[in-house]
Design a protein around this motif. Sequence first.
Motif, short mmCIF file in Angstrom:
data_model
loop_
_atom_site.label_atom_id
_atom_site.label_comp_id
_atom_site.label_asym_id
_atom_site.label_seq_id
_atom_site.Cartn_x
_atom_site.Cartn_y
_atom_site.Cartn_z
N UNK A 185 94.79 -46.49 11.38
CA UNK A 185 94.00 -45.90 10.31
C UNK A 185 93.59 -44.46 10.63
N UNK A 186 93.29 -44.20 11.92
CA UNK A 186 92.86 -42.87 12.34
C UNK A 186 94.03 -41.94 12.66
N UNK A 187 95.26 -42.47 12.63
CA UNK A 187 96.45 -41.68 12.93
C UNK A 187 96.36 -41.04 14.32
N UNK A 188 95.87 -41.79 15.31
CA UNK A 188 95.71 -41.27 16.66
C UNK A 188 97.04 -41.35 17.41
N UNK A 189 97.40 -40.31 18.17
CA UNK A 189 98.68 -40.31 18.89
C UNK A 189 98.78 -41.50 19.85
N UNK A 190 99.86 -42.26 19.72
CA UNK A 190 100.01 -43.49 20.49
C UNK A 190 101.47 -43.67 20.89
N UNK A 191 101.67 -44.10 22.14
CA UNK A 191 103.00 -44.47 22.63
C UNK A 191 102.96 -45.96 22.92
N UNK A 192 103.87 -46.72 22.32
CA UNK A 192 103.91 -48.17 22.52
C UNK A 192 105.27 -48.54 23.10
N UNK A 193 105.23 -49.22 24.23
CA UNK A 193 106.44 -49.70 24.89
C UNK A 193 106.54 -51.20 24.65
N UNK A 194 107.58 -51.63 23.95
CA UNK A 194 107.74 -53.04 23.56
C UNK A 194 108.77 -53.73 24.45
N UNK A 195 108.45 -54.94 24.84
CA UNK A 195 109.39 -55.74 25.62
C UNK A 195 110.34 -56.52 24.73
N UNK A 196 110.06 -56.58 23.43
CA UNK A 196 110.91 -57.30 22.48
C UNK A 196 111.19 -56.36 21.31
N UNK A 197 112.24 -56.60 20.55
CA UNK A 197 112.47 -55.78 19.35
C UNK A 197 111.27 -55.87 18.41
N UNK A 198 111.02 -54.79 17.70
CA UNK A 198 109.87 -54.75 16.79
C UNK A 198 109.95 -55.88 15.77
N UNK A 199 111.17 -56.24 15.35
CA UNK A 199 111.33 -57.28 14.34
C UNK A 199 110.84 -58.64 14.81
N UNK A 200 110.71 -58.83 16.12
CA UNK A 200 110.29 -60.11 16.65
C UNK A 200 108.79 -60.18 16.92
N UNK A 201 108.06 -59.12 16.63
CA UNK A 201 106.62 -59.11 16.86
C UNK A 201 105.90 -59.88 15.76
N UNK A 202 104.63 -60.19 16.03
CA UNK A 202 103.80 -60.87 15.05
C UNK A 202 103.64 -59.99 13.81
N UNK A 203 103.43 -60.61 12.66
CA UNK A 203 103.49 -59.91 11.38
C UNK A 203 102.64 -58.65 11.32
N UNK A 204 101.36 -58.75 11.70
CA UNK A 204 100.47 -57.60 11.55
C UNK A 204 100.89 -56.43 12.43
N UNK A 205 101.31 -56.73 13.67
CA UNK A 205 101.77 -55.66 14.56
C UNK A 205 103.06 -55.06 14.04
N UNK A 206 103.98 -55.90 13.60
CA UNK A 206 105.27 -55.41 13.13
C UNK A 206 105.10 -54.48 11.92
N UNK A 207 104.19 -54.84 11.01
CA UNK A 207 103.97 -54.03 9.82
C UNK A 207 103.54 -52.61 10.18
N UNK A 208 102.67 -52.48 11.16
CA UNK A 208 102.19 -51.16 11.55
C UNK A 208 103.27 -50.36 12.27
N UNK A 209 104.02 -51.02 13.13
CA UNK A 209 105.05 -50.30 13.89
C UNK A 209 106.25 -49.92 13.02
N UNK A 210 106.41 -50.58 11.88
CA UNK A 210 107.51 -50.23 10.97
C UNK A 210 107.08 -49.24 9.90
N UNK A 211 105.88 -48.69 10.04
CA UNK A 211 105.41 -47.66 9.12
C UNK A 211 106.16 -46.36 9.39
N UNK A 212 107.16 -46.08 8.56
CA UNK A 212 108.01 -44.92 8.81
C UNK A 212 107.27 -43.60 8.63
N UNK A 213 106.13 -43.63 7.93
CA UNK A 213 105.37 -42.41 7.78
C UNK A 213 104.60 -42.03 9.02
N UNK A 214 104.47 -42.95 9.96
CA UNK A 214 103.71 -42.69 11.17
C UNK A 214 104.53 -42.89 12.44
#
Length: 431
Positions: A185-214
Amino acid sequence: MCPVCRGARFVHPLLPTGKPDYGRIVPCRCARQEGESKRTARLQQYSNLGSLTRATFAAIPAEGWSKDAVAREQFRQAYGAAQAFAAQPQGWLVITGPSGCGKTQLAAAIANRCIERDSLAFYVTAADLLDHLRASFSPASDMAFDEFFDQVRDAHVLVLDDFGAQSATPWAKEKLDQLLSHRHAARLPTVIVCTVPVEELEDRSRTRLLDTGLCRIYSLGSPTTTLHLRDWAPGFELQRQMTFESFDWKRVNLPAEQRQNLEGAYNLARSFAESGDGWVVFAGVNGCGKTHLAAAIVNYRYKQGRPALFVVVPDFLDHLRSTFSPDSKVSYDRFFESVRNVELLVLDDFGEQASTPWAQEKLYQVINHRYNARLATVITTTCSLEQMDTRVASRLGDHKNSTLFNITVPDYRVDRPAQKRPAYRPPRRNV
């Protein structure tokens, strides 16, 4: 001793004529360098990088360490994106890939470059973050829960490593969701290292990481086998056709009691598919319809766009063993964690596997984890609870969490023709 100030730590600046201005003093360059060193040390201590302070862009090959051409090109693109992000931290940078592909080194290099620019960056793994949050509840903790959580949540640049490998308890999910929601929500700079493909994450996390605008996502390593969580994998064409609509629970050749039993199994599966709560264990002989009902639950979820995973237990164990091979393109940890933490898991043919101690232990780890985390699970088996490992049986038989349904109908694939009733004959009258 500094040859310029000879230990005085200050010097007289020079006048335009080149002579010292004895009316003024300024810090010597040795004092300025010492101040910069102390400031850098403070930034490194705050960053929580530890030994990763050695992970810099200069120490990382621009194309990584893989000999595979595709993997080298993937790393080159991610390397360039990481450098651009470090130069001007904006948005989210998501790096995924198997263990050993270099994603953590790139994330740490971003944090180190921020420190070089006198900017704050905080590095933490998801598991360590949750451990620190739990420890902050202790009276002996040096930092209160709110203080530590706010420090991470509001970090100028946050590097969150090993995301997706953490414990999937409801509390852990909630804390990580709060963290990501705030920074999203705050658009804070963030680096996320995932051990699994984004598509395999839980729904709420996946939705945020697939936000192409951010977010920008980069995958490292050779192409890997991914779990199919929203559609059937190749080789499951039969299960793809097993829906509630194609399930025949009104078999005319069954006695009324068995038809009623099959209808009860159908209604239970349908209710579970709609709610997705708790566990369901279908027991019965081969061909009684338990696999069809389990696959129908998965098909119902797929139509809703929700994740589910159908696993044949013997194949699952074979796949786990194959991950130990040097030629495996998917790591053991990633595959095992994905199965353990998927939102809905179907374990088909449970009990048909070889009863080796290793197999029993792996299955117990899956069952125990999902039992403690209260993750929706469907199990089909031909075994009774008495024939199973006592540790597993105690969890499958817990009436507070699990519904055990014994399907009593015979194998439908060898159904006998319906028995013909004798023709009605009127009673004979005495003449």
